[in-house]
Enzyme design. Structure first.
Site, short mmCIF file in Angstrom:
data_model
loop_
_atom_site.label_atom_id
_atom_site.label_comp_id
_atom_site.label_asym_id
_atom_site.label_seq_id
_atom_site.Cartn_x
_atom_site.Cartn_y
_atom_site.Cartn_z
N TYR A 144 0.96 -1.21 0.13
CA TYR A 144 -0.57 -0.18 -0.16
C TYR A 144 0.82 1.20 -0.39
CZ TYR A 144 -2.90 4.14 1.95
OH TYR A 144 -3.61 4.84 2.13
N GLU A 177 -3.25 7.09 -4.45
CA GLU A 177 -3.19 6.05 -3.45
C GLU A 177 -3.06 5.07 -4.13
OE1 GLU A 177 -5.89 4.78 0.28
OE2 GLU A 177 -7.36 4.95 -1.17
#
Ligand code: GDP
Ligand code: MN
Length: 387
Positions: free
Chosen positions: A101, A189
């Protein structure tokens, strides 16, 4: 401005970041044609301005063209958290070995950019944060210094990214940070950032929010404007060039200047009401603008009372008054209107309004009085007033 995943990936690609190859499709036929060009297996992905598509059945792996057709047909029209799927992204499938992530956003209180990185990607990052806060490595980046190679390497190490890919991941993150800054993004993101079985690092998903105030220096941002999802009220206000944000309450708010509009929203809350919106008609607003604003508010079925709070500076009181009168002529206003008018030419404005007062149009001397009255009226009309 929120970008679709594929728009985000196309933006990443322009900065040289590694993303899978794909094509947009609007029908099962489109999807099959795209898959033929790309070569199967492909992933069929719903393009909506919300996350959690995988869990909602909006991301499907297709091994052959029949599967592409049936997955495309199944995903188009799907409701994902209130977003109906109208657009697909067909992408060459990746062979995933690891899922990480990564994100960059602005930390306003720290007055720095914030990078977040975890070796445990692919799942909801909030879940990771709750289970093991140490699994997410944070880095504050001074906007003047930027993200330096040594700082990035340390960050990657802190996130427990395996040594074999650490350097490549660090390079990708430095480039991604550059893209985030250069594109005037509020957020990028990537979840998951993957390592393929062949050892390549690839950005498999993208969530990008761009600063809408930066469009003047990005000619190509007009394309994103066209694909924004706004609620009907925001769409109508936007077309009238009003600064409008829809809220859940019953008191429609109109004010001049963003500061006064925010204060008005606060005061409505303070006296026990709930605002239906934030609306700033701007400085120097004339009758036309005021009439447009009232129309937008009036079309919101949740509105039970309207609070107009004007402190004239460049905005002149008699223009505002004329706008209110014009608007009540032009449209059937369903809710009572409470006006607080002060500042430049307030006396002239009040004089114009005087013959129209009584009934649904009323005036109060102060902002607090006006807010109390509007909240009371919204409550009396059956609106939801919070205790
Ligand atoms: P989200 O659910 O909206 O975050 O959509 P993602 O783009 O992140 O996809 C959800 C999940 O689908 C990913 O975390 C992957 O596990 C899986 N996925 C997406 N693309 C591929 C792919 O090319 N190959 C494989 N094997 N899985 C994929
Ligand atoms: Mn994702």
């Amino acid at each position: 401005m929120d970008l679709f995943e594929h728009q985000g990936k196309e933006l990443f690609a322009r900065y040289g970041l590694p993303v899978p190859t794909g094509e947009v499709a609007y029908s099962p036929d489109d999807a099959v044609a795209a898959a033929q060009r790309l070569g199967v297996p492909v992933v069929v992905k719903a393009q909506v301005h919300t996350g959690g598509r995988g869990k909602a059945g909006g991301v499907k792996l297709a091994a052959d063209l029949d599967a592409v057709r049936s997955h495309a047909a199944g995903i188009l029209g799907l409701d994902i958290s209130g977003h109906i799927v109208r657009r697909l992204w067909i992408e060459q499938a990746s062979d995933i070995a690891e899922e990480y992530y990564a994100s960059f956003t602005l930390d306003r209180s720290a007055r720095k950019h914030l990078g977040m990185l975890s070796a445990e990607g692919g799942v909801d990052i909030e879940t990771v944060a709750a289970r093991d806060p140490d699994a997410i490595a944070r880095i504050h980046i001074d906007p003047v210094d930027g993200l330096t190679q040594p700082a990035c390497r340390q960050w990657v190490q802190a996130a427990r990214i395996p040594g074999a890919v650490a350097d490549v991941v660090a390079d990708v993150l430095v480039t991604l940070y550059g893209a985030y800054v250069d594109a005037d993004a509020d957020l990028v993101e990537v979840n998951p950032l993957i390592v393929t079985s062949g050892g390549d690092v690839v950005l498999l998903d993208s969530k990008v929010t761009l600063d809408a105030n930066s469009t003047f220096r990005h000619d190509d941002y007009a394309q994103y404007e066209a694909t924004q999802t706004r609620d009907e009220r925001e769409q109508a206000a936007h077309s009238k060039r009003l600064q409008y944000v829809g809220l859940d309450g019953s008191v429609g708010v109109i004010a001049n200047g963003a500061g006064l509009a925010m204060s008005t929203v606060d005061v409505v809350n303070q006296v026990g009401g709930s605002p239906a919106n934030f609306l700033d008609i701007g400085g120097g607003a004339n009758a036309e603008v005021m009439a447009g604003a009232l129309e937008v508010i009036n079309n919101d079925p949740a509105v039970r009372a309207i609070l107009i709070n004007i402190f004239g500076g460049i905005t002149r009181g008699e223009e505002i008054a004329a706008g209110i009168i014009e608007a009540t002529r032009r449209v059937d206003i369903d809710s009572p209107i409470v006006i607080r008018l002060d500042g430049t030419n307030a006396a002239e404005g009040r004089e114009l309004l005087e013959p129209h007062l009584g009934g649904a149009l009323m005036m109060e001397p102060t902002m607090l009085d006006a807010a109390r009255r509007a909240v009371e009226l919204a409550g009396a009309a059956g609106g939801q007033v919070q205790p």
